[in-house]
Design an enzyme around this catalytic site. Structure first.
Site, PDB file in Angstrom:
ATOM      1  N   VAL A   1       0.860  -1.181   0.000  1.00 37.14           N
ATOM      2  CA  VAL A   1       0.000   0.000   0.000  1.00 37.14           C
ATOM      3  C   VAL A   1       0.897   1.232   0.000  1.00 37.14           C
ATOM      4  CG1 VAL A   1      -1.809   1.268   1.207  1.00 37.14           C
ATOM      5  CG2 VAL A   1      -1.766  -1.239   1.306  1.00 37.14           C
ATOM      6  N   CYS A   2       0.726   2.087  -0.990  1.00 36.07           N
ATOM      7  CA  CYS A   2       1.428   3.360  -1.053  1.00 36.07           C
ATOM      8  C   CYS A   2       2.949   3.169  -0.953  1.00 36.07           C
ATOM      9  CB  CYS A   2       0.891   4.274   0.048  1.00 36.07           C
ATOM     10  SG  CYS A   2       1.353   6.013  -0.119  1.00 36.07           S
ATOM     11  N   ILE A   3       3.604   3.827   0.011  1.00 36.49           N
ATOM     12  CA  ILE A   3       5.058   3.744   0.142  1.00 36.49           C
ATOM     13  C   ILE A   3       5.516   2.412   0.720  1.00 36.49           C
ATOM     14  CG2 ILE A   3       5.517   6.224   0.214  1.00 36.49           C
ATOM     15  CD1 ILE A   3       5.392   6.074   3.262  1.00 36.49           C
TER      16      ILE A   3
ATOM     17  N   THR B   1       3.692   3.406  -6.757  1.00 35.68           N
ATOM     18  CA  THR B   1       3.689   3.891  -5.375  1.00 35.68           C
ATOM     19  C   THR B   1       3.124   5.304  -5.420  1.00 35.68           C
ATOM     20  OG1 THR B   1       5.026   4.159  -3.373  1.00 35.68           O
ATOM     21  CG2 THR B   1       6.037   4.873  -5.455  1.00 35.68           C
TER      22      THR B   1
END
Length: 327
Positions: free
Chosen positions: A106-108, A126
């Site tokens: 998830v994301c970073i 990302t």
């Protein structure tokens, strides 16, 4: 029951940590019997969440060994994402992948997943703010900052924070089919599939004008997927030049009109394969591919499987769900 393990590193972002449990737990509520067991896993069983997002202590009964037992491992972002992850964490993630688990960031959290080397040679995403840094640190990864998530089968990456919701709903859809995923999306007050990609959220330096929304054009294209639409015809409907149309599409969806059209056709084919028994050649006609050969080529390129295999997997899953509902 499928085990979903959520990796909690020190400084984990609270929202990203809770999203998988919210989505997979809500999917359980939409079924006669639960399909998922959600576990939060930490190296020392106690972690502190990100101070910038409201710090609190989190205690969990699950250690890193639970990652190697999971069917799905979700990797949220954490405040120290630019630092090398603990070797024990990298080892546990690699062992989980070797055992056949699918790993989703998830994301970073993509930085933690990338540190294992598992993403080398794959396309990944990302948060757009950190996409350049991910590409710089990991030149063997094809980083795409324009999309909400990328599914490589056993390796899935998502963009900015809320894209974790999109990704988890997509995984529910893969596991349980479109109907259960739609029910889960409704309960979480989320669309099953958001229009456009991450490109619509990227901050561009000094825009002088605000472009009009492409939403009417996108709806028109979706209503005419069965037709052999050309770029010139799309531009004419949008009342703009081909050049301007391409620019608007790039800015608002992160892709070209014809690439967006192709993905929309594949998505429509997925829906038809999941919910009907229409022959493959007729699916090709209804989705504008024209021939089963063309459908198979583009379907395999974008989904990693054939229309027949996709239908077998999802129709079988739907049959099992319907059987449970009748018990």
């Amino acid at each position: 029951m499928k085990v979903v393990a959520i990796l909690a590193l020190d400084g984990v972002l609270p929202f990203e940590l809770s999203v998988p449990g919210q989505v997979f737990g809500t999917a359980n509520l939409a079924m006669p019997t639960p399909h998922y067991e959600v576990r939060v896993c930490a190296e020392r069983r106690t972690v502190t969440t990100s101070a910038d997002h409201g710090s609190f202590l989190l205690h969990t009964p699950w250690g890193l060994d639970a990652l190697t037992e999971a069917d799905t491992v979700v990797i949220p972002g954490h405040s120290g994402f630019l630092d090398p992850p603990p070797s024990a964490v990298l080892r546990a993630l690699s062992e989980a992948a070797l055992r056949g688990a699918r790993l989703a960031s998830v994301c970073i959290g993509a930085f933690t997943l990338a540190a294992t080397g598992l993403l080398d040679g794959y396309r990944a995403t990302t948060h757009w703010q950190h996409a350049d840094e991910l590409a710089r640190r990991h030149p063997h990864i094809d980083v795409d900052p324009a999309v909400l998530f990328i599914d490589n089968g056993s390796l899935i990456t998502s963009a900015g924070i809320a894209a974790g919701l999109d990704m988890c709903l997509h995984l529910v859809r893969r596991d349980l089919g479109a109907d259960l995923a739609a029910a889960t999306a409704r309960r979480t007050v989320m669309p099953l599939q958001r229009d456009g990609g991450q490109a619509q959220f990227i901050e561009h330096a000094g825009p002088s004008v605000h472009d009009a929304s492409l939403q009417p054009t996108l709806h028109w294209m979706e209503s005419n997927l069965h037709r052999p639409l050309t770029l010139a015809e799309i531009a004419e409907h949008s009342a703009m030049s081909v050049r301007n149309l391409n620019r608007r599409f790039r800015a608002q969806t992160g892709t070209t009109p014809l690439q967006w059209l192709l993905r929309a056709r594949v998505h429509r084919a997925q829906q038809l394969l999941e919910t009907t028994d229409i022959p493959i050649d007729h699916v090709a006609d209804l989705t504008g591919f024209g021939s089963p050969t063309t459908l198979r080529h583009h379907f395999a390129r974008l989904t990693g499987t054939s229309p027949h295999a996709y239908r077998t997997a999802f129709r079988s899953q739907q049959t099992r769900i319907s059987a449970h509902a009748m018990e």
